[in-house]
Write an enzyme that holds these catalytic residues in place. Structure first.
Site, PDB file in Angstrom:
ATOM      1  N   PRO A   1       0.851  -1.201   0.000  1.00  7.58           N
ATOM      2  CA  PRO A   1       0.000   0.000   0.000  1.00  7.58           C
ATOM      3  C   PRO A   1       0.882   1.244   0.000  1.00  7.58           C
ATOM      4  O   PRO A   1       1.969   1.248   0.577  1.00  7.58           O
ATOM      5  CB  PRO A   1      -0.781  -0.111   1.316  1.00  7.58           C
ATOM      6  CG  PRO A   1      -0.637  -1.526   1.748  1.00  7.58           C
ATOM      7  CD  PRO A   1       0.675  -2.003   1.222  1.00  7.58           C
ATOM      8  N   LYS A   2       0.417   2.295  -0.655  1.00  6.05           N
ATOM      9  CA  LYS A   2       1.160   3.568  -0.653  1.00  6.05           C
ATOM     10  C   LYS A   2       0.607   4.450   0.459  1.00  6.05           C
ATOM     11  O   LYS A   2      -0.521   4.917   0.397  1.00  6.05           O
ATOM     12  CB  LYS A   2       1.047   4.284  -2.003  1.00  6.05           C
ATOM     13  CG  LYS A   2       1.937   5.519  -2.077  1.00  6.05           C
ATOM     14  CD  LYS A   2       1.841   6.211  -3.409  1.00  6.05           C
ATOM     15  CE  LYS A   2       2.834   7.379  -3.467  1.00  6.05           C
ATOM     16  NZ  LYS A   2       2.652   8.332  -2.341  1.00  6.05           N
ATOM     17  N   TRP A   3       1.428   4.689   1.465  1.00  3.83           N
ATOM     18  CA  TRP A   3       1.019   5.453   2.638  1.00  3.83           C
ATOM     19  C   TRP A   3       1.039   6.946   2.343  1.00  3.83           C
ATOM     20  O   TRP A   3       1.890   7.438   1.604  1.00  3.83           O
ATOM     21  CB  TRP A   3       1.933   5.133   3.816  1.00  3.83           C
ATOM     22  CG  TRP A   3       1.859   3.700   4.214  1.00  3.83           C
ATOM     23  CD1 TRP A   3       2.540   2.646   3.662  1.00  3.83           C
ATOM     24  CD2 TRP A   3       1.025   3.148   5.229  1.00  3.83           C
ATOM     25  NE1 TRP A   3       2.185   1.470   4.276  1.00  3.83           N
ATOM     26  CE2 TRP A   3       1.261   1.748   5.246  1.00  3.83           C
ATOM     27  CE3 TRP A   3       0.119   3.678   6.138  1.00  3.83           C
ATOM     28  CZ2 TRP A   3       0.610   0.902   6.129  1.00  3.83           C
ATOM     29  CZ3 TRP A   3      -0.534   2.836   7.016  1.00  3.83           C
ATOM     30  CH2 TRP A   3      -0.286   1.462   7.006  1.00  3.83           C
TER      31      TRP A   3
END
Length: 367
Positions: free
Chosen positions: A36-38
């Site tokens: 996931p891209k935070w």
């Protein structure tokens, strides 16, 4: 006085982090790992015994802004290591970037109060060094395995990002976790090395379109003659008030020159009944809860935010990634003029609402 830190690590600060390149679709194949891209502050963490440095993406120290993380990292990280991650704040089941920005405050008393009211977390996703070994030239699959081993027993506010080599699960993350404030999905080649300041990772981010009132513009500061820098965008709220939601820009230079002539007729008498006459801070609201462009804040860092008003007659379709606190999280991209749409039709109702997914789906326990 700048605090002096002495490090004797295989990788000493400052180090520029590895970057990502945007693509339209996730690469698919057995050679990829997805995460996931935070949506937070990128941070490299250097720990050498009692010495610890939280370094920002542009190599600035962050320790003073996140004292609660410094203590937790000293207690839980290996004695000697360099890790790459993201500082985030989770509130009400979603990532809160606005609360994170408030932590960058010059007053130590304010920082201390906010560290108690809105404590931050750090999510790690890569390993640069551990003990006396530099891991940057090691394949990512091995760096990930070692990082997972090193962080197997950590507790909040320290986390290891989820990762998978299943593209279907990655696509599921892309949809499910958007409502919790995630930017998208990152793809990393399993055999890739850690390349500082190079865009060797790939990212797929959310993008939507929206019709906005073009209520003004800012001048381009680098041209050799008058040129338009960005368009100021507005949406009408439920009370019929035009709220400033952000800007669109990134025009080719030729387009910037053309926009000067195109917008000129809409400048005549524009300020007479313009709802944004008052130039207030972009990041605050006036007494009536109305957002306005212009004004200085600690985020603008002295930039010229002056703007030219336009009569409220133009509608532009723009592409945007994420809406947060009633504003575009990043600069929107101009798509086309909408002559078939009336300005008063540009309301928040047209925006897609994504229900938040509880962060506990990723974090093992609620914070």
């Amino acid at each position: 006085m700048k605090e002096k830190r002495n490090f004797d690590l295989p990788v000493d600060p400052p180090v520029l982090p590895m970057l990502s390149k945007r693509v339209d679709q996730l690469p698919v194949g057995s050679e990829w790992i997805y995460e996931p891209k935070w949506d937070g502050f990128r941070a490299l963490v250097f720990r050498d015994g009692k010495e610890l440095l939280l370094q920002s993406r542009d190599t600035k120290p962050l320790n003073r802004y996140f004292p609660e993380l410094v203590q937790a990292l000293l207690e839980q990280l290996p004695e000697r290591c360099v890790l790459d991650g993201e500082i985030v704040i989770s509130r009400n089941g979603a990532l809160d970037f606005d609360a994170l920005q408030l932590r960058i405050h010059p007053a130590a008393s304010r920082v201390k109060l906010l560290s108690q009211q809105t404590p931050a977390s750090v999510v790690f996703f890569d390993l640069l060094a551990q003990g006396n070994r530099d891991w940057r030239e090691t394949a990512f699959r091995e760096r990930r395995a070692k990082l997972q081993s090193l962080l197997s027993k950590v507790k909040p506010p320290i986390h290891l990002t989820p990762a998978t080599d299943d593209p279907e699960l990655a696509r599921d993350w892309f949809q499910r976790f958007e409502g919790a404030g995630f930017d998208g999905v990152i793809a990393k080649a399993k055999d890739s090395t850690y390349q500082s300041d190079k865009r060797t990772m790939f990212k797929v981010k959310h993008e939507r379109d929206c019709d906005c009132v073009v209520a003004g513009f800012r001048w381009y500061r680098k041209g050799d003659r008058p040129a338009v820098g960005s368009l100021l965008l507005g949406l009408y709220d439920d009370s019929g008030v035009l709220q400033h939601v952000g800007v669109c820009g990134s025009f080719p230079l030729k387009k910037r020159y053309e926009l000067v002539e195109y917008l000129k007729p809409y400048q005549k008498d524009a300020l007479a009944n313009h709802p944004w006459k008052g130039q207030l801070d972009e990041e605050t609201e006036d007494g009536g809860g109305h957002r306005r462009p212009g004004g200085q804040s600690r985020w603008s860092q002295g930039k010229d935010l002056s703007w030219e008003p336009l009569r409220l007659e133009l509608v532009a379709e723009v592409a945007y990634e994420h809406m947060q606190s009633g504003r575009f999280r990043h600069m929107a991209q101009f798509r086309r003029w909408r002559f078939d749409k009336k300005p008063e039709e540009c309301t928040y109702e047209q925006l897609e609402v994504v229900p938040p997914e509880e962060l506990k789906a990723i974090f093992p326990e609620n914070q």
